[in-house]
Enzyme design. Structure first.
Site, PDB file in Angstrom:
ATOM      1  N   ARG A 122      -3.727  -3.217  20.716  1.00  0.00           N
ATOM      2  CA  ARG A 122      -2.940  -2.005  20.467  1.00  0.00           C
ATOM      3  C   ARG A 122      -3.790  -0.921  19.792  1.00  0.00           C
ATOM      4  O   ARG A 122      -4.562  -1.190  18.881  1.00  0.00           O
ATOM      5  CB  ARG A 122      -1.763  -2.378  19.552  1.00  0.00           C
ATOM      6  CG  ARG A 122      -1.012  -1.213  19.010  1.00  0.00           C
ATOM      7  CD  ARG A 122       0.384  -1.548  18.647  1.00  0.00           C
ATOM      8  NE  ARG A 122       0.498  -2.363  17.444  1.00  0.00           N
ATOM      9  CZ  ARG A 122       1.679  -2.780  16.973  1.00  0.00           C
ATOM     10  NH1 ARG A 122       2.792  -2.503  17.614  1.00  0.00           N
ATOM     11  NH2 ARG A 122       1.731  -3.492  15.878  1.00  0.00           N
ATOM     12  N   ARG A 155      -4.647  -0.421  13.939  1.00  0.00           N
ATOM     13  CA  ARG A 155      -4.008  -0.569  12.633  1.00  0.00           C
ATOM     14  C   ARG A 155      -4.646  -1.703  11.845  1.00  0.00           C
ATOM     15  O   ARG A 155      -4.917  -2.762  12.396  1.00  0.00           O
ATOM     16  CB  ARG A 155      -2.517  -0.870  12.834  1.00  0.00           C
ATOM     17  CG  ARG A 155      -1.706   0.337  13.148  1.00  0.00           C
ATOM     18  CD  ARG A 155      -0.320  -0.006  13.587  1.00  0.00           C
ATOM     19  NE  ARG A 155       0.395  -0.931  12.716  1.00  0.00           N
ATOM     20  CZ  ARG A 155       1.691  -1.217  12.870  1.00  0.00           C
ATOM     21  NH1 ARG A 155       2.386  -0.660  13.839  1.00  0.00           N
ATOM     22  NH2 ARG A 155       2.281  -2.073  12.059  1.00  0.00           N
TER      23      ARG A 155
END
Ligand code: AMP
Length: 210
Positions: A122, A155
């Protein structure tokens, strides 16, 4: 059409991606507590300083902080509203019920092994919160957000050890919300394992019409 929606699901289920689609195509205002908290942490605000340790370790930020944050944001919103990543505890759900009447909770159901793979690949935009996936939803230009041209990042809490904790935190604190909304006849479960991003959003749109 249902217009006050909660999106439930474990980390990596696709809540953020689906919320973006509903925002763009159906005019929902998306309220993502994860995006809000990351912004507070990035900006070094007082709230961000308090939240940092929880966000970075994959634990839940205390209910009082998150509830206050949501209450403030809701005040300025009229029209269709979509909660992404909120509520995450029964206490938060009760607090939400006391301010707004939720029409539907949509739980995106995804197996653990699919989640771990999705999270590992991601990418996110720090500016607009857009979510990408290296394989399933790559940006048009490598590491650049299609929407606002900002450089994408991975992240910190998407690291494997933190992801395992986030899944555990989800099971312990957030899974009870499935029963919570089911008991109130507000639950729809969507299969988020199979199919493309678009086919999953079609399932969600059908649920909104139902
Ligand atoms: P998310 O982007 O939804 O995966 O959220 C990232 C992190 O922000 C979570 O792991 C929590 O530390 C924090 N967070 C987001 N939403 C909430 C919430 N509703 N309650 C408590 N903590 C939250």
């Amino acid at each position: 059409m249902k217009s006050r929606i909660v999106l439930l699901g474990p980390p990596g289920a696709g809540k953020g991606t689906q919320a973006e689609i509903l925002e763009k195509e159906l005019g929902f205002t998306k309220l993502s507590t994860g995006d809000m908290l990351r912004e507070e942490v990035r900006n070094g605000t007082e709230l961000g300083e308090k939240a940092k340790i929880y966000v970075e370790s994959g634990n839940l930020v205390p209910d009082e902080i998150v509830v206050e944050m949501i209450k403030k944001r809701i005040k300025n919103i009229s029209g269709a509203i979509l909660f992404d990543g909120y509520p995450r505890t029964v206490k938060q759900a009760d607090a939400l019920a006391s301010i707004i009447d939720i029409d539907l909770a949509i739980s995106i159901d995804v197996e653990d092994k699919v989640l771990v793979n999705r999270i590992a690949k991601r990418l996110m935009c720090s500016k607009c919160g857009a979510v990408y996936h290296l394989i399933n939803k790559p940006p048009r230009k490598e590491w650049i957000c299609d929407k606002c041209n900002t450089t994408l990042y991975q992240r910190d809490d998407d690291k494997e050890e933190t992801v395992m904790n986030r899944l555990e935190v989800y099971r312990r604190n957030t899974l009870p919300l499935i029963k919570y909304y089911d008991e109130r006849n507000k639950l729809v479960i969507i299969n988020g394992n199979e199919g493309t991003i678009n086919s999953i959003s079609e399932r969600i749109k059908a649920a909104l019409e139902g």
